[in-house]
Design an enzyme around this catalytic site. Structure first.
Site, PDB file in Angstrom:
ATOM      1  N   HIS A  59       0.830  -1.204   0.000  1.00 12.97           N
ATOM      2  CA  HIS A  59       0.000   0.000   0.000  1.00 12.97           C
ATOM      3  C   HIS A  59       0.862   1.251   0.000  1.00 12.97           C
ATOM      4  CE1 HIS A  59      -3.657  -2.369   1.443  1.00 12.97           C
ATOM      5  NE2 HIS A  59      -3.837  -1.979   0.206  1.00 12.97           N
TER       6      HIS A  59
ATOM      7  N   ASP B 171      -2.280 -16.399 -22.032  1.00 14.54           N
ATOM      8  CA  ASP B 171      -2.573 -17.834 -22.090  1.00 14.54           C
ATOM      9  C   ASP B 171      -2.619 -18.357 -23.519  1.00 14.54           C
ATOM     10  OD1 ASP B 171      -2.802 -19.032 -19.517  1.00 14.54           O
ATOM     11  OD2 ASP B 171      -4.438 -17.620 -19.141  1.00 14.54           O
TER      12      ASP B 171
HETATM   13  C1  PEP Z   1      -4.314 -13.655 -20.458  1.00 11.77           C
HETATM   14  O1  PEP Z   1      -4.265 -14.871 -20.348  1.00 11.77           O
HETATM   15  O2  PEP Z   1      -3.794 -13.025 -21.404  1.00 11.77           O
HETATM   16  C2  PEP Z   1      -4.994 -12.848 -19.439  1.00 11.77           C
HETATM   17  C3  PEP Z   1      -5.184 -11.551 -19.606  1.00 11.77           C
HETATM   18  O3  PEP Z   1      -5.391 -13.454 -18.316  1.00 11.77           O
HETATM   19  P1  PEP Z   1      -4.404 -13.909 -17.128  1.00 11.77           P
HETATM   20  O4  PEP Z   1      -3.071 -13.289 -17.384  1.00 11.77           O
HETATM   21  O5  PEP Z   1      -5.061 -13.429 -15.875  1.00 11.77           O
HETATM   22  O6  PEP Z   1      -4.420 -15.391 -17.241  1.00 11.77           O
HETATM   23 MG    MG Z   2      -5.540 -15.916 -18.997  1.00 10.70          MG
END
Ligand code: PEP
Ligand code: MG
Length: 597
Positions: free
Chosen positions: A199, A465
């Site tokens: 914080h 992902d």
């Molecule tokens: C992604 O996978 O690009 C995304 C934005 O989700 P996270 O990074 O939370 O998996």
């Molecule tokens: Mg993701």
């Protein structure tokens, strides 16, 4: 330990939490820990006196925090809930009741009993996977220090009394300390302790004063009044810099300050290309406290609210009320702009170890996100109710992560409909036209994007992902991180396929993975036809400036060239050369490689 206090040009590396370069004199602040001695209490009278003493110290601490809260300047008033959280910690049974119980049962002094309570809380926090929550132990420890000072009857040196331009050097600063800082006097601060999500860091950003934390032993090496250079971009501190270093940092300071103010000045303008095409630029957040900073950086909404942290906060699944309160506040603060709340994405690298779900050997391919709620529908329903109720208080959109097929989407849309009917029956208000989208982050979803597009209001491509699953590389594995390639021709083609499917069905398409905030990808994504980029808030000003100097027509032409290239390296080289002539400053390595990432 070597005494570095008189040596020239001693460099220490810490964590940059608030940007900017400052050169100035150190002011050492004593926030060293109170020495605690164990004391056995011999009779009932002593014990009840000790309990009273502890209660008095709690009361005084509460009064001090309330005074600080009431004195908060307008600049940081939006963060007053940080001090509210401190007030709640004082009242938390693990702090107050548990300490009193230990005094009574073990017949020991209040200081020692409090130390035991904090130790127990620390053990609980250490098991938490999620960094933001794990770091909240710092708030508990800071508060315990204040209670200990009050028990010892010592007054804490108030930072509001500082009346010369100095750089504060401290072992640690509590959020309460930072609320007292006067930014016209305090140039910035550096501390031994602290992390990116503390914080204290959030308030430093709100005050716009440079800060470097986590320097481990800076208080041992700096004497009061020593000259310091603090580089809040790279997290570097130079103690007793010589003239050459000072001159080079003065130059950098002028350059960065000019650049930072030029982009910040533009950050509230729309991201519109020279030929009049507009892209919406939004922020990714993980917790409520980030919304204010996102707005300051010029975010036109929250494009991705990752909602996992409240679930990782305690051993219990959060209540509908707690979730609703949180979502409602985000919706209200960002209104009239929208917030896209992503439903729970637990599993994968955001693993929930404390809720009795077994660890999996291959969690990225396991019971993650939407698969998890089909197994635990009640957890999902609670979150849906909270999101829907919050939608009555602002402009809320909702999206589902990790969709891999249509049936999955239809199943969870059915659950959503059931929850909506329940709310209707109870006459609970929500936005009946709430936009519902899916994240495209599994290759199978790309392949059937045309099918999915007919069932949702928008797509948001999760490139973090998508790249992981498309190229078969674990996003958290450092051995294959070199293969993590946003410029891979396969990734570019997949994004194009999703955009085409979205356009054919007349729905909008966003990118919310890290690629969205990468300045080298901006022209590429513009050419492909992305409508919205959602990124870490700190990247927004430079991305907006960049988009404002691009031409969509040219980006489309470049895309045709890029599609003829066959490897990531070629694509990267093409983009690098193009941006060098188009926007030379993007090639200021310092600026983009060290600042915005
Ligand atoms: C992604 O996978 O690009 C995304 C934005 O989700 P996270 O990074 O939370 O998996
Ligand atoms: Mg993701």
């Amino acid at each position: 330990m070597t005494d570095l206090t008189n040596i020239k040009n001693t460099r220490l590396q810490g964590i940059a939490v608030s940007q900017g370069i400052i050169i100035g004199r150190a002011r050492l602040i004593d926030r060293s820990k109170q020495k605690i001695v164990y004391q056995y209490l011999i009779n009932e009278k002593e014990i009840s006196r000790e309990v009273e003493r502890f209660k008095e110290a709690l009361k005084l601490t509460k009064e001090q925090i309330t005074v600080l809260k009431n004195r908060m300047s307008d600049k940081i008033k939006e963060h007053s809930f940080i001090l509210d959280a401190h007030l709640m910690i004082i009242d938390d049974s693990m702090v107050s009741d548990a300490t009193i119980k230990t005094i009574l049962e073990e017949k020991i002094n209040a200081e020692w009993a409090l130390k035991k309570s904090v130790q127990k809380i620390r053990q609980l926090f250490e098991e938490i996977d999620f960094e933001y929550i794990r770091n909240r132990i710092n708030d508990v420890e800071n508060l315990a220090e204040r209670i200990l000072r009050n028990l010892a009857g010592k007054e804490q040196e108030s930072l509001s009394k500082i009346n010369e331009r100095v750089i504060i050097v401290a072992h640690d600063l509590s959020p309460a300390d930072t609320t007292e800082l006067n930014p016209s006097m305090v140039m910035g601060f550096i501390t031994d302790m602290g992390g990116k999500t503390s914080h204290t860091a959030i308030i430093a950003q709100a005050l716009k004063i440079p800060a470097v934390v986590g320097l481990e032993s800076v208080t041992n090496h700096v004497q009061d009044g020593a000259l310091l250079v603090v580089d809040g971009y790279r997290g570097e501190v130079i103690i007793n810099p010589d003239e050459n270093i000072i001159a080079s940092y003065q130059e950098k300071q002028i350059y960065y300050d000019r650049y930072a103010s030029s982009i910040l000045r533009l950050s509230h303008l729309p991201a519109e290309t020279v030929d009049g095409h507009r892209i919406s630029v939004k922020a990714n957040i993980e917790f409520l406290e980030e919304v204010a900073a996102a707005k300051d950086y010029g975010a036109e909404g929250i494009g991705l609210y990752r909602t996992e942290y409240l679930y990782l906060l305690s051993k219990e699944i959060p209540t509908e009320e707690a979730l609703f309160e949180d979502y409602r506040q985000v919706a209200e603060v960002i209104s009239p702009n929208s917030v896209t709340i992503r439903t729970l994405d637990l599993g994968g690298d955001k693993f929930l170890s404390d809720h009795g779900f077994a660890k999996e050997i291959n969690p990225a391919l396991g019971l993650r996100a939407v698969r998890f709620y089909l197994k635990e529908p009640e957890i999902f329903r609670i979150q849906l109710r909270a999101i829907l109720r919050a939608s009555a208080y602002g402009n809320v959109q909702m999206m589902f992560p990790m969709i891999s097929g249509l049936q999955e989407l239809l199943d969870i849309k059915n659950i959503t409909l059931e929850v909506m009917n329940e709310l209707d029956k109870k006459h609970i208000d929500y936005d009946h036209d709430i936009k519902i989208g899916v994240m495209i982050e599994v290759p199978s979803a790309v392949a059937i994007a045309d099918i999915l597009a007919k069932h949702v209001d928008f797509f948001s491509i999760g490139t973090n992902d998508l790249i992981q699953y498309a190229l078969a590389i674990d996003r958290g594995n450092e051995h294959v991180s070199y293969m993590y390639e946003p410029y891979h021709p396969a990734v570019i083609r997949m994004i194009m396929q999703v955009v085409k499917a979205a356009k054919d069905s007349g729905i909008e398409v966003a990118i919310c993975g890290e690629m969205a905030g990468d300045p080298f990808c901006a022209a590429l994504l513009l050419g492909i036809g992305i409508d919205e980029l959602s990124m870490n808030a700190g990247n927004i000003p430079s991305l907006k400036k960049l988009i404002r100097s691009l031409s969509k027509e040219e980006a489309i032409k470049d895309l045709e060239d890029i599609l003829k290239l066959t490897t990531s390296r070629e694509v990267k080289r093409y983009i690098a050369e193009k941006t060098e002539t188009l926007i030379p400053e993007i090639h200021e390595k310092e600026l983009y490689l060290n600042i915005s990432h």
